[in-house]
Design a protein around this motif. Structure first.
Motif, PDB file in Angstrom:
ATOM      1  N   ILE A  36      44.295  44.324  43.800  1.00  0.00           N
ATOM      2  CA  ILE A  36      44.082  44.492  42.365  1.00  0.00           C
ATOM      3  C   ILE A  36      44.984  45.649  41.919  1.00  0.00           C
ATOM      4  O   ILE A  36      44.571  46.812  41.924  1.00  0.00           O
ATOM      5  N   LYS A  68      34.798  43.537  40.687  1.00  0.00           N
ATOM      6  CA  LYS A  68      34.965  44.067  42.045  1.00  0.00           C
ATOM      7  C   LYS A  68      33.702  43.862  42.873  1.00  0.00           C
ATOM      8  O   LYS A  68      33.773  43.480  44.050  1.00  0.00           O
ATOM      9  N   LEU A  84      44.508  39.801  41.903  1.00  0.00           N
ATOM     10  CA  LEU A  84      43.797  39.812  40.634  1.00  0.00           C
ATOM     11  C   LEU A  84      44.640  40.674  39.698  1.00  0.00           C
ATOM     12  O   LEU A  84      44.748  41.884  39.897  1.00  0.00           O
TER      13      LEU A  84
END
Length: 317
Positions: free
Chosen positions: A6, A15, A47
């Motif tokens: 991420i 998360k 992500l």
């Protein structure tokens, strides 16, 4: 154990969704192309938010199986390259519909009620503007809002305007639609929207067909006392042409939340104009929407990596 990168941090909701399912997370890396190529080498999923993910970055992900977009637009991802590489791209198209529609509605109200000018004049202790209001402001119930792009956000905005304020809506969509409300009129061309609307709000994605569609000729077709609003994509209008249209009095005003290059440069001609409201790509951001965007992106990752049916696929593998 699958590893998820991420690069730009997201809400705890997303998360936690991944952590609860046993994923390893790496959060926060530099988002220049070279750094991303290095960071993606050993990850199974990305992500992503606003950084760009060109072919070179995707190719560097030797194990990469899915790129999940935090939000709707995927113009920062080379989707064609991902498809050729066998990488599933997902997004979160229903995560921020209400948030963007509310924000757009707020901008329309601010323009209609002359909030920016009223605030500035009051701070200058100049009350003369009050006498000008009846000649400038028109109740929303007596106005027509044109919506170009009648998808999820465009239709949500229309519902708020029609049901909340009794606004007449003129809509054009790239894919044909049917009118479903007595205050909604569906038209066959963008010109019909521009010629009949007091406010023109843009809600189209960034595609080869829509990029730079709002140019000087576009603005000249609008009514001279009308307003332009864009909370969609920064490359669907030409900033210099909008600045010229506002400076020349071709249209009365505008409100834009997105720009071709972000952050907006200090040399932008838009910054010199008083008849425009500028904001920082904020229309999709609220507590609820950022939670939804993170969660829906995380769900897309889990669906791909566990072999489930993907709820919001962008590409077809």
């Amino acid at each position: 154990m699958y590893k998820v990168l991420i690069p730009e941090d997201v809400s705890e909701v997303g998360k936690n969704y991944l952590l609860e399912r046993g994923y390893e997370l790496e959060i926060g890396v530099p988002t220049d192309e070279e750094s991303l190529r290095e960071a993606v080498q050993d990850v199974d999923a990305l992500l992503v938010r606003n950084a760009r993910y060109p072919k070179s970055v995707l190719e560097a992900g030797r194990k990469l199986k899915v790129v999940a977009r935090h939000g709707t637009g995927v113009d920062n991802i080379d989707v064609d390259a991902a498809t050729k590489l066998g990488i599933q791209v997902t997004n979160a198209p229903v995560s921020n519909i209400n948030t963007v529609a509310e924000y757009t509605c707020a901008l329309i109200l601010a323009l209609s009620c002359q909030i920016k000018t009223s605030d500035a004049k009051t701070r200058e202790c100049d009350w003369s503007f009050r006498s000008q209001m009846p000649g400038i402001r028109k109740d929303l119930g007596s106005s027509t809002v044109g919506i170009i792009g009648y998808g999820r956000v465009g239709s949500a905005l229309a519902e708020k305007l029609m049901n909340g304020f009794g606004v007449r809506v003129v809509a054009y969509n790239l894919v044909p639609i049917t009118a479903t409300h007595e205050l909604l009129r569906v038209v066959d061309s963008i010109d019909e929207v521009l010629e009949s609307s007091d406010f023109v709000s843009i809600h189209v994605p960034s595609t080869p067909e829509t990029r730079k569609m709002c140019d000087y000729d576009f603005f000249k077709k609008m009514k001279p006392d009308s307003y332009f609003i864009n909370c969609a994509r920064g490359d669907v209008y030409v900033e210099n042409d909008l600045a010229k249209a506002l400076h020349d009095g071709v249209i009365r005003g505008a409100a834009v939340d997105v720009y071709e290059t972000e952050p907006l440069g200090s040399d932008s001609p838009l910054l010199k104009l008083d008849n425009i409201i500028l904001s920082q790509h904020n229309s999709s951001l609220s507590k609820e929407s950022t939670d939804n965007m993170a969660l829906h992106a995380a769900m897309g990752i889990d669906e791909v990596l566990t072999g489930k049916k993907v709820t919001w696929p962008v590409n077809k593998l």
